[in-house]
Design a protein around this motif. Structure first.
Motif, PDB file in Angstrom:
ATOM      1  N   TYR A   1       0.807  -1.056   0.054  1.00 25.15           N
ATOM      2  CA  TYR A   1      -0.115  -0.177   0.009  1.00 25.15           C
ATOM      3  C   TYR A   1       0.806   1.282   0.038  1.00 25.15           C
ATOM      4  O   TYR A   1       1.880   1.230   0.443  1.00 25.15           O
ATOM      5  CB  TYR A   1      -0.899  -0.019   1.496  1.00 25.15           C
TER       6      TYR A   1
ATOM      7  N   TRP B   1      -2.577 -10.944   2.998  1.00 28.71           N
ATOM      8  CA  TRP B   1      -3.987 -10.734   2.131  1.00 28.71           C
ATOM      9  C   TRP B   1      -5.212 -11.527   2.837  1.00 28.71           C
ATOM     10  O   TRP B   1      -5.534 -12.357   2.077  1.00 28.71           O
ATOM     11  CB  TRP B   1      -4.040 -10.861   0.724  1.00 28.71           C
TER      12      TRP B   1
ATOM     13  N   ASN C   1      -8.286  -8.733   8.507  1.00 30.89           N
ATOM     14  CA  ASN C   1      -8.019  -8.274   9.741  1.00 30.89           C
ATOM     15  C   ASN C   1      -6.412  -8.480  10.237  1.00 30.89           C
ATOM     16  O   ASN C   1      -6.129  -8.509  11.342  1.00 30.89           O
ATOM     17  CB  ASN C   1      -8.723  -9.001  10.814  1.00 30.89           C
ATOM     18  N   GLN C   2      -5.621  -8.360   9.216  1.00 31.80           N
ATOM     19  CA  GLN C   2      -4.198  -8.477   9.221  1.00 31.80           C
ATOM     20  C   GLN C   2      -3.552  -7.185   9.519  1.00 31.80           C
ATOM     21  O   GLN C   2      -4.166  -6.145   8.832  1.00 31.80           O
ATOM     22  CB  GLN C   2      -3.476  -9.088   8.309  1.00 31.80           C
ATOM     23  N   PRO C   3      -2.673  -7.071  10.301  1.00 23.79           N
ATOM     24  CA  PRO C   3      -2.049  -5.486  10.502  1.00 23.79           C
ATOM     25  C   PRO C   3      -1.328  -5.272   9.355  1.00 23.79           C
ATOM     26  O   PRO C   3      -0.689  -6.189   8.682  1.00 23.79           O
ATOM     27  CB  PRO C   3      -1.224  -5.844  11.769  1.00 23.79           C
ATOM     28  N   GLN C   4      -1.161  -3.830   9.107  1.00 25.46           N
ATOM     29  CA  GLN C   4      -0.169  -3.396   8.058  1.00 25.46           C
ATOM     30  C   GLN C   4       0.969  -2.842   8.805  1.00 25.46           C
ATOM     31  O   GLN C   4       1.166  -2.419  10.086  1.00 25.46           O
ATOM     32  CB  GLN C   4      -0.805  -2.349   7.400  1.00 25.46           C
TER      33      GLN C   4
ATOM     34  N   PHE D   1       4.358  -0.743   8.552  1.00 29.32           N
ATOM     35  CA  PHE D   1       4.760   0.400   7.764  1.00 29.32           C
ATOM     36  C   PHE D   1       6.318   0.655   7.781  1.00 29.32           C
ATOM     37  O   PHE D   1       7.017   0.551   8.622  1.00 29.32           O
ATOM     38  CB  PHE D   1       3.836   1.536   8.375  1.00 29.32           C
ATOM     39  N   GLY D   2       6.676   1.579   6.510  1.00 32.89           N
ATOM     40  CA  GLY D   2       8.055   1.901   6.570  1.00 32.89           C
ATOM     41  C   GLY D   2       8.194   3.184   7.449  1.00 32.89           C
ATOM     42  O   GLY D   2       6.996   3.601   7.898  1.00 32.89           O
TER      43      GLY D   2
END
Lengths: 113, 112
Positions: free
Chosen positions: A33, A96, A99-102, A104-105
Motif C-alpha cells: 500500500y 492478504w 484483519n491482518q495488521p499493516q 509500515f516503513g
C-alpha cells in the motif's frame, strides 16, 4: 529484519519535476500500500496492490502512478509534482487475509516548491 | 469511503492521569485496529479488535470495540511520558479489499 524500507527519506522537488518513491518489504507479504499523511487528516490511501501483478486506486490516486515490480517492491511515481503533493508518504505491507495488521516503513518526507 | 472520527485531536495531560480516546463511525467495520506513531517513524500496530463488545488489554492500555462494531475506544491508565505519541484508529470494512480507513489521529503528550 528490515521489514519495510522506503527510499529516499527526504526529498525536495520543484513544481513540474517527476520522481519515484521506492518501497521494498522482506516479509513475503502479498499486499502492499501507499499512503500520504497530512496534518490533521490521518493516513489516506493512494494506491494498493493486493498481489503481485495487480494494482488498484485508493481514496486519493490523482497525480500518482504505481508499479508492483515484483512481490517485494512497490513504487510510487509523481509524473509532474504539484505543491499540493507536499506530504509524508508511507508504504505498508500485509498478508492478504482479513484483519491482518499493516506494517509500515518510516516514510518519505516530500516537499514540492 | 467510510469516515472515522477520532477525538480528541490533541491531549496534554500530567503523568499519572487517565485518558480515553474515541473513534466513531456511522459505518460497520469487520475489525478496528489501533496504531501508535512516533515522530519520524511509521505507525506500529497496538491491537486489533474484531468482535462487537470485545475488550482487549495491553498493560495499561484498554481497547474496546462497540457492540455494533461502529466505534472503539482506547483508555490509558496512569499515563507515563513514554506513552507520548500519535494514536491512530483504522477500520477495515468487510469486502473492502483489505483497505483501512484511518482516523485523523490523537496527539497525546504526557508531561512528567
Amino acid at each position: 529484519n528490515a521489514g519495510v524500507t522506503q527510499t529516499p527519506k527526504f526529498q525536495v522537488l520543484k513544481t513540474g519535476q517527476s520522481m519515484t518513491l521506492q518501497c521494498a518489504q522482506d516479509m513475503n507479504h502479498n499486499s502492499m500500500y501507499w499512503y500520504r499523511q497530512d496534518p490533521g487528516m490521518g493516513l489516506r490511501l493512494i494506491y494498493y496492490s493486493a498481489s503481485e501483478g495487480t494494482t488498484d486506486k485508493g481514496e486519493v490516486p490523482n497525480g500518482y502512478n504505481v508499479s508492483r515490480l515484483n512481490k517485494r517492491e512497490f513504487s510510487l511515481r509523481l509524473e509532474s509534482a504539484a505543491p499540493s503533493q507536499t506530504s509524508v508518504y508511507f508504504c505498508a505491507s500485509s498478508e492478504w487475509t482479513e484483519n491482518q495488521p499493516q506494517h509500515f516503513g518510516d516514510g518519505t518526507r516530500l516537499s514540492i516548491l | 469511503t467510510q469516515l472515522l472520527e477520532q477525538s480528541p485531536q490533541f491531549l496534554s495531560i500530567q503523568e499519572g492521569e487517565n485518558l480515553t480516546v474515541y473513534c466513531n463511525s456511522s459505518s460497520v467495520f469487520s475489525s478496528l485496529q489501533w496504531y501508535r506513531q512516533e515522530p519520524g517513524e511509521g505507525p506500529v500496530l497496538l491491537v486489533t479488535v474484531v468482535t462487537g463488545g470485545e475488550v482487549k488489554k495491553l498493560k495499561r492500555l484498554t481497547f474496546q470495540f462497540g457492540d455494533a462494531r461502529k466505534d472503539s475506544s482506547l483508555h490509558i491508565t496512569a499515563a507515563q511520558p513514554g506513552d507520548t505519541g500519535l494514536y491512530l484508529c483504522a477500520g477495515e470494512e468487510s469486502g473492502s479489499a483489505r483497505q483501512l480507513t484511518f482516523g485523523s489521529g490523537t496527539q497525546l503528550t504526557v508531561l512528567p
